[in-house]
Each structure stands twice: as C-alpha cells, then as structure tokens.
Design an enzyme around this catalytic site. Structure first.
Site, PDB file in Angstrom:
ATOM      1  N   GLY A 209       0.828  -1.215   0.000  1.00 47.19           N
ATOM      2  CA  GLY A 209       0.000   0.000   0.000  1.00 47.19           C
ATOM      3  C   GLY A 209       0.855   1.256   0.000  1.00 47.19           C
ATOM      4  O   GLY A 209       1.209   1.769   1.055  1.00 47.19           O
ATOM      5  N   THR A 210       1.155   1.778  -1.175  1.00 47.87           N
ATOM      6  CA  THR A 210       1.964   2.986  -1.306  1.00 47.87           C
ATOM      7  C   THR A 210       1.439   3.785  -2.484  1.00 47.87           C
ATOM      8  O   THR A 210       0.716   3.262  -3.332  1.00 47.87           O
ATOM      9  CB  THR A 210       3.450   2.630  -1.587  1.00 47.87           C
ATOM     10  OG1 THR A 210       3.494   1.597  -2.578  1.00 47.87           O
ATOM     11  CG2 THR A 210       4.154   2.151  -0.344  1.00 47.87           C
TER      12      THR A 210
END
Length: 515
Positions: free
Chosen positions: A335-336
């Site tokens: 999750g970036t």
C-alpha cells in the site's frame, strides 16, 4: 501559454492538486506536498498522514537530497500476549498476501513531521494554501473510481476491522458496506486536522492532544507507542545513493532503507548482460530480469542488514556467477503511492508515501488511519516482534531521479511493496537499454520474481511462456495488468527543460502538463 511543469500521480485529483499549486505560484515541492495531502483523501487506502515516506528532492542547480520521514520502531517491546496484532489476507485476484494489523502493528508515524519539515526547507507558499485543495475535497467529498474501489476490495478485511475504519470508506447509503464506484466519500474530520497542521504545525500530533490520545489508546488496547516515541521523532536528511547505469546516473533512497541499494544491485547484475542485445520481451530478456531479481533476493536474505556500496564494488564473483547462469541458458527476468513533479525552474520532486495497508485504527477526531508497518513482512525479514527498538524502519520504497547522459532527467518511483524495485528497474531499463519513450517505459508489461514464483504480466506469447517454464517451475501468468506490479508514475525533463509525464495505468495513474 507558458508551461509551468509536469506532474504524474495515482489519481486525477492528486495530480490536479499539484497543478493547482503550480498555477498559484508554487514550486515542485509545494506541488508535491499539495498532492501528498490530496492523495490521503483521493487514494485513502494507499496514502495516509498516519504513515510515512520519502522525498528525493533536487532543487534547481543543486545536488539531490533525500528527506526520510518514514516510520520509526517504538522504544520498547510490549509483551506479545498483550498485543492487538492479527493477520488478514489481501486478495489481488491472481495472488494473495498476508498482512498483520491492529494497534500492535503501529510504528511511530512520520508523514506529518515530514510535511512540515519539507515545507520549511523548500516551499514558497504558505502551508494553508498548500493543504487547501485537500481540505476542500475532504469536506466536499471525492467520487470513488474503479481503481480505488478495486484497491479497497483487496484490503477489505482491514477496512472492516473497526467501525471507525469502515466509516472512512463506507457507502453513504448502506454504511455497513464499502462504497461503490460513483459514491461520494467525505472526511470532514480530516479537513479539520489539516487546518490544525497548517495553523500549529506538527506539535499537536507529536507533543499535544492528538498524540496523547494515540498514546492512551495504544496503552489501553494493545499498542506499543509511548509519548517519548512521538516527541523524539525527527525527519532525517540524507545524501542519496548514486548508481551509474550505461551512461546515466540513478539517484535513489539510501540506507537504512534497503530498496535503493537492492535496486542498484539488480541494475548492476542486469547491466552485465547488455539487455538490448537480448531483445525486449524475449525469453532471454525476461530470464535475465528474473535471474537478476532472484539473485538480489538471495543476497538480501544472506545479508539482510548489508549496507549500501557503489555498484563498482559488487564482488566480481557475483557478477561472474550471474554471467555464467545467463550463458548456460542463452538459447531459449504494496500500500503505497508515488508522486512525481518537475517545474519550469528545474526543481524535481519524487515522493513515495505509504501507510502499509493501515492498522484498522483511526485516530479519533482526525479521520487519519494509522500505519501497520510493524505488521509488514517485507520489513520484518527475521520475523515479527523482533525489530530493534527506536530505529528508522528499513523500507523498500525508492523514490528516484535518473540523470540521463544527454542532460535530461526522469523523476520516478513506484508503489507496490516488494514490487517497488522491480517496477523501477524495468522503467529504467526500458528507457536506457531499449530507448522507449516515457509512456511506453511505464506502461509496458512487467514481471516480478519472489519466493520461487515468476509473475508475468500479459500480453506474453505461448512460446515465451513455454521456454520460461523450463527454467522457472513456479511460473504465474496473470490474466491482466494489475496493481500488484506497482505504480511508477513518472515525469521526464528534456535537456531543453521541457517536461511531460506518464501515469502508470495499473494504479489509475494520471499525468498533467501544467499551463
């Protein structure tokens, strides 16, 4: 009309916030911070001020510098039996990945400290102007698009972990369900939090009432964080690593993070076999990529704390062994979010921001979900609950600047957990080895090797699959392009200073040339 610069980001609203800021007289760093704040409302699963990240900054006519505002491990380990720490399974469709969440997964966040520190050092607009687009969207709402809905579905167990977490993503018509495409999501408490940051800086979060509430909740509900963890947090400024590659220079994230070093190792291995002579997308080319990634993974596990060194210092035996492997098979390689900005003055900004997948805990009154960095397998290579205390966490994030031999630059980086370095590797190789334009370099099919599995993104021929299958028994061919393979939103600066961008379609990428 004068071109003010270019931006590439993971959502139209994120990119437009950067554009709006450039039009208001801001520079690339103002624009990057405005986009960072909007990403937290437009890309809420991927970005949060409860996490951390990195800015690789190159002020015009100055050397690049890395701002490290990533998460820090707490000062003490709480006994495991007291922790709120448990696994969930993220479903990517063709693959699944386990993450751990709960208040026991929260590391000391750095995003708010980073926002304030970067503003103080490099920005020209007032902070309240920079956060204004995000504040407006948080109040008025953001329409859920297909990409964001799909990403939310992947991590649905986290969003259902608590009523407060679900409230951030819930369907306004059916609050027990995730919002569908077309629904409008509002976060008025986040707007209020941004107002406080613009007015008071980082103090409320690190030394004031918001931090005190976070510490109290962690103490009462199975977390590690203490008041000292927050009060002592500092943004670190570092000289970037510089990796030479075929006449270009790649500036990227230095230690203690591993992503930039490992990226350089893989580039060095790949450069040893001259990819251009193999033919882009051929079985030989993909095999070379896979071998370079596989050997890099072995090196990482053999020396997980290895410090970075110039590519020229790689042991000759490593390169020789890689060449022999290639010669033996020559007949047949999370999750970036990423924000890239270049302005007309020559300022370059590459920002990678992460919240992990989120801990499922939302700081009351702020609309901010905290990170789950202590529950991320890729930054806990020795196992959970064994992290050293009070240390900056080593990240795979690698915001990067590529200085080309002709005097041009590329601002790049990627989201995607362990896939970050393979995404950047392939963008750089596509540009330097194969001479692709930026759009093609970013959008071309990718591959990723990890833990015995060679993941291939379509389209790919049956013949290539058959040849690779003889060498890589763990072959997985995906049905379609996927967020799994990262989001390398990038901007190119030509030698004459003109700019253009390329958003990565895998993560809803958007590029704008700002006038």
């Amino acid at each position: 009309m004068t071109i003010l610069g270019s931006v590439a980001a993971g959502h139209p609203l994120t990119a437009e916030a950067a554009a709006e800021t450039l039009r208001a007289g801001g520079n690339a760093f103002d624009a990057a911070l405005a986009a960072l704040c909007v990403a937290c409302i437009a890309e809420p699963v991927l970005a949060s001020l409860g996490g951390g990240g990195f800015l690789l900054a190159r002020p015009a006519d100055s050397a690049p510098e890395l701002f490290d505002f990533f998460a820090q491990t707490p000062r003490r380990h709480r006994p495991e039996q007291e922790l709120d720490f448990y696994p969930i399974l993220a479903d990517f469709g063709d693959a699944t990945q386990e993450f751990h969440i709960g208040q026991g997964s929260i590391a000391t966040p750095g995003a708010i400290a980073g926002l304030v520190a970067i503003h103080r050092e490099h920005c020209r607009l007032p902070l309240d102007v920079i956060v204004a687009p995000a504040r407006r969207l948080a109040r008025d709402g953001v329409i859920v698009n297909r990409v964001q809905r799909d990403i939310a579905e992947i991590v649905a167990p986290i969003l259902h972990a608590s009523p407060a977490a679900l409230a951030l993503y819930a369907d306004p018509e059916q609050p027990d369900r995730l919002a569908p495409v077309g629904a409008r999501l509002r976060n008025p408490q986040f707007a209020e939090a941004l107002e406080r940051i613009a007015r008071e800086g980082a103090d409320p979060f690190y030394r004031g009432d918001l931090g005190a509430r976070l510490v109290r909740d962690c103490a009462e509900h199975g977390g590690h964080l203490s008041a000292a963890d927050l009060a002592d947090y500092r943004v670190e400024r570092r000289a970037p690593l510089v990796h030479p590659y075929r006449g270009a220079r790649l500036y990227t994230n230095p230690p203690p993070s591993q992503g930039g070093f490992l990226l350089g190792v893989t580039l060095g291995l790949l450069g040893a076999v001259e990819p251009a002579r193999l033919g882009r997308g051929s079985p030989e080319h993909l095999h070379a990529l896979a071998l370079a990634q596989e050997l890099t993974q072995r090196l990482r596990r053999a020396q997980p704390a290895a410090h970075a060194e110039p590519l020229s210092a790689l042991e000759p035996g490593i390169l020789d062994g890689y060449r022999r492997l290639m010669e033996d098979t020559a007949t047949f390689s999370r999750g970036t979010t990423q924000i890239s900005v270049a302005d007309r003055e020559g300022n370059l900004a590459s920002v990678t921001l992460s919240n992990g997948e989120g801990a499922g805990y939302v700081l009351p009154g702020t609309g901010i979900m905290l990170n789950n960095m202590l529950g991320e397998e890729d930054i806990n290579p020795h196992g959970f609950h064994r992290w050293p205390t009070n240390r900056r966490i080593s990240s795979m994030m690698a915001p990067s600047l590529l200085a080309r031999a002709d005097g041009g630059w590329v601002v790049t980086g990627s989201s995607g957990s362990n896939r970050i370095r393979s995404a950047i590797l392939q963008v750089v190789s596509n540009l330097i080895d194969f001479g692709l334009d930026l759009e093609a370099a970013v959008s071309s099919p990718r591959m990723h090797y990890e833990d015995g599995v060679l993941n291939l993104e379509p389209p790919i021929t049956a013949e290539t699959i058959a040849v690779l299958g003889t060498h890589w028994p763990g072959l997985k061919v995906w049905n379609r392009g996927s967020v799994f393979f990262g989001g390398a939103h990038s901007v190119a600066v030509a030698p004459d200073g003109s700019t253009h961008g390329a958003g990565d379609p895998r993560r809803g990428g958007v590029a704008l040339q700002v006038r």
